[in-house]
Design a protein around this motif. Structure first.
Motif, mmCIF file in Angstrom:
data_model
loop_
_atom_site.group_PDB
_atom_site.id
_atom_site.type_symbol
_atom_site.label_atom_id
_atom_site.label_comp_id
_atom_site.label_asym_id
_atom_site.label_seq_id
_atom_site.Cartn_x
_atom_site.Cartn_y
_atom_site.Cartn_z
ATOM 1 N N ALA A 62 -11.683 71.775 62.535
ATOM 2 C CA ALA A 62 -10.548 72.712 62.511
ATOM 3 C C ALA A 62 -9.334 72.182 63.274
ATOM 4 O O ALA A 62 -8.585 72.967 63.877
ATOM 5 N N MET A 63 -9.116 70.863 63.236
ATOM 6 C CA MET A 63 -7.891 70.323 63.820
ATOM 7 C C MET A 63 -6.720 70.899 63.032
ATOM 8 O O MET A 63 -6.793 71.028 61.808
ATOM 9 N N ARG A 64 -5.670 71.265 63.723
ATOM 10 C CA ARG A 64 -4.504 71.811 63.026
ATOM 11 C C ARG A 64 -3.948 70.752 62.070
ATOM 12 O O ARG A 64 -3.917 69.572 62.384
ATOM 13 N N TRP A 65 -3.467 71.218 60.907
ATOM 14 C CA TRP A 65 -3.060 70.300 59.851
ATOM 15 C C TRP A 65 -1.847 69.454 60.230
ATOM 16 O O TRP A 65 -1.830 68.252 59.994
ATOM 17 N N LYS A 66 -0.827 70.074 60.819
ATOM 18 C CA LYS A 66 0.398 69.333 61.109
ATOM 19 C C LYS A 66 0.153 68.156 62.066
ATOM 20 O O LYS A 66 0.567 67.036 61.775
ATOM 21 N N PRO A 67 -0.533 68.353 63.197
ATOM 22 C CA PRO A 67 -0.822 67.194 64.055
ATOM 23 C C PRO A 67 -1.714 66.162 63.350
ATOM 24 O O PRO A 67 -1.569 64.962 63.569
ATOM 25 N N PHE A 68 -2.620 66.648 62.499
ATOM 26 C CA PHE A 68 -3.462 65.713 61.751
ATOM 27 C C PHE A 68 -2.614 64.832 60.847
ATOM 28 O O PHE A 68 -2.781 63.608 60.813
ATOM 29 N N VAL A 69 -1.697 65.437 60.105
ATOM 30 C CA VAL A 69 -0.867 64.672 59.170
ATOM 31 C C VAL A 69 -0.026 63.629 59.907
ATOM 32 O O VAL A 69 0.046 62.476 59.484
ATOM 33 N N VAL A 70 0.586 64.023 61.012
ATOM 34 C CA VAL A 70 1.408 63.079 61.779
ATOM 35 C C VAL A 70 0.545 61.915 62.291
ATOM 36 O O VAL A 70 0.917 60.744 62.158
ATOM 37 N N ALA A 71 -0.614 62.236 62.857
ATOM 38 C CA ALA A 71 -1.507 61.190 63.371
ATOM 39 C C ALA A 71 -2.058 60.335 62.233
ATOM 40 O O ALA A 71 -2.182 59.107 62.363
ATOM 41 N N ASN A 72 -2.376 60.963 61.115
ATOM 42 C CA ASN A 72 -2.900 60.239 59.964
ATOM 43 C C ASN A 72 -1.870 59.243 59.434
ATOM 44 O O ASN A 72 -2.198 58.081 59.164
ATOM 45 N N ILE A 73 -0.645 59.680 59.288
ATOM 46 C CA ILE A 73 0.409 58.777 58.799
ATOM 47 C C ILE A 73 0.634 57.644 59.789
ATOM 48 O O ILE A 73 0.726 56.479 59.400
ATOM 49 N N THR A 74 0.686 57.974 61.080
ATOM 50 C CA THR A 74 0.876 56.951 62.116
ATOM 51 C C THR A 74 -0.251 55.927 62.078
ATOM 52 O O THR A 74 -0.010 54.707 62.048
ATOM 53 N N GLY A 75 -1.490 56.400 62.089
ATOM 54 C CA GLY A 75 -2.644 55.499 62.066
ATOM 55 C C GLY A 75 -2.700 54.664 60.801
ATOM 56 O O GLY A 75 -2.990 53.460 60.849
ATOM 57 N N ALA A 76 -2.419 55.283 59.669
ATOM 58 C CA ALA A 76 -2.465 54.558 58.395
ATOM 59 C C ALA A 76 -1.409 53.463 58.339
ATOM 60 O O ALA A 76 -1.681 52.349 57.879
ATOM 61 N N ILE A 77 -0.211 53.749 58.817
ATOM 62 C CA ILE A 77 0.854 52.735 58.791
ATOM 63 C C ILE A 77 0.541 51.598 59.754
ATOM 64 O O ILE A 77 0.715 50.419 59.411
ATOM 65 N N LEU A 78 0.038 51.919 60.945
ATOM 66 C CA LEU A 78 -0.337 50.854 61.896
ATOM 67 C C LEU A 78 -1.462 49.993 61.334
ATOM 68 O O LEU A 78 -1.404 48.762 61.390
ATOM 69 N N TRP A 79 -2.503 50.636 60.803
ATOM 70 C CA TRP A 79 -3.646 49.921 60.225
ATOM 71 C C TRP A 79 -3.193 49.056 59.049
ATOM 72 O O TRP A 79 -3.574 47.896 58.938
ATOM 73 N N THR A 80 -2.367 49.624 58.196
ATOM 74 C CA THR A 80 -1.851 48.881 57.046
ATOM 75 C C THR A 80 -1.037 47.681 57.501
ATOM 76 O O THR A 80 -1.183 46.577 56.959
ATOM 77 N N ALA A 81 -0.184 47.880 58.490
ATOM 78 C CA ALA A 81 0.650 46.784 58.991
ATOM 79 C C ALA A 81 -0.201 45.640 59.528
ATOM 80 O O ALA A 81 0.064 44.470 59.236
ATOM 81 N N VAL A 82 -1.232 45.964 60.290
ATOM 82 C CA VAL A 82 -2.104 44.913 60.854
ATOM 83 C C VAL A 82 -2.829 44.165 59.751
ATOM 84 O O VAL A 82 -2.795 42.932 59.691
ATOM 85 N N TRP A 83 -3.501 44.915 58.856
ATOM 86 C CA TRP A 83 -4.373 44.266 57.870
ATOM 87 C C TRP A 83 -3.635 43.693 56.662
ATOM 88 O O TRP A 83 -4.249 42.996 55.861
ATOM 89 N N THR A 84 -2.349 43.975 56.517
ATOM 90 C CA THR A 84 -1.592 43.289 55.470
ATOM 91 C C THR A 84 -0.802 42.119 56.052
ATOM 92 O O THR A 84 -0.731 41.064 55.434
ATOM 93 N N SER A 85 -0.226 42.301 57.235
ATOM 94 C CA SER A 85 0.654 41.250 57.775
ATOM 95 C C SER A 85 -0.102 40.032 58.293
ATOM 96 O O SER A 85 0.317 38.896 58.049
ATOM 97 N N VAL A 86 -1.212 40.234 59.002
ATOM 98 C CA VAL A 86 -1.924 39.080 59.574
ATOM 99 C C VAL A 86 -2.431 38.134 58.480
ATOM 100 O O VAL A 86 -2.133 36.937 58.512
ATOM 101 N N PRO A 87 -3.169 38.620 57.476
ATOM 102 C CA PRO A 87 -3.587 37.689 56.411
ATOM 103 C C PRO A 87 -2.407 37.110 55.624
ATOM 104 O O PRO A 87 -2.442 35.963 55.199
#
Length: 177
Positions: free
Chosen positions: A136-161
């Motif tokens: 039951a995590m509130r949706w708005k904080p989840f979305v912000v954290a999800n977008i932040t985490g996804a962009i950071l993860w994407t940046a690491v795993w696309t840029s390094v290789p």
């Protein structure tokens, strides 16, 4: 390294044939909870981009979109269906009332940090959205954290290789021809 090599060998033909839509589906389904090698797919796509076979901008967008949408779908499943399942069957996987309350408290106090950090840990990445919804995590904080985490993860795993494509290609030369 051997496991990553095998995963890349398995995914590479699909990425060559179906391109960015295949990458999106792999990452989306992994983020939704399916046991797929999303990280290996991202590495393979970035290596293909490094070799000029896929556009790196498209790889980044497909991965980020798949990760964000997959976790949000998982969140909705967890929020509207998962709680009853956990309450009924959680004890079979060691998720008793006390552990569930501890996890709920963790998400209530540090949910955003958990969601961002979980993106970088196998298994947690797959269950991230579902668990956040079930707890039951509130949706708005989840979305912000999800977008932040996804962009950071994407940046690491696309840029390094992508940046070190020549180094990786030496290790995966039999696959990435």
């Amino acid at each position: 390294m051997h496991l990553i090599h095998e995963s890349i060998a398995m995914i590479e033909p699909y990425l060559r044939h179906y391109g960015l839509p295949a990458l999106f589906v792999i990452v989306y389904l992994e983020s939704l909870g399916a046991p797929l090698p999303g990280e290996s797919g991202v590495i393979c796509a970035a290596l293909l981009a490094s070799a000029g076979q896929l556009p790196i901008e498209g790889v980044f967008l497909a991965v980020a979109a798949g990760a964000i949408l997959g976790d949000n779908t998982g969140y909705l499943i967890g929020r509207y269906g998962g709680r009853g399942i956990i309450e009924r069957y959680g004890r079979y996987i060691g998720l008793n009332q006390q552990r569930r309350e501890w996890i709920e408290g963790l998400y209530a106090q540090k949910g955003a940090a958990v969601v961002v950090g979980a993106r970088f840990v196998v298994i947690l990445r797959q269950l991230n959205g579902i668990v956040a919804g079930m707890m039951a995590m509130r949706w708005k904080p989840f979305v912000v954290a999800n977008i932040t985490g996804a962009i950071l993860w994407t940046a690491v795993w696309t840029s390094v290789p992508f940046i070190f494509g020549d180094f990786f290609a030496a290790h995966f030369h039999d696959i990435l021809k």
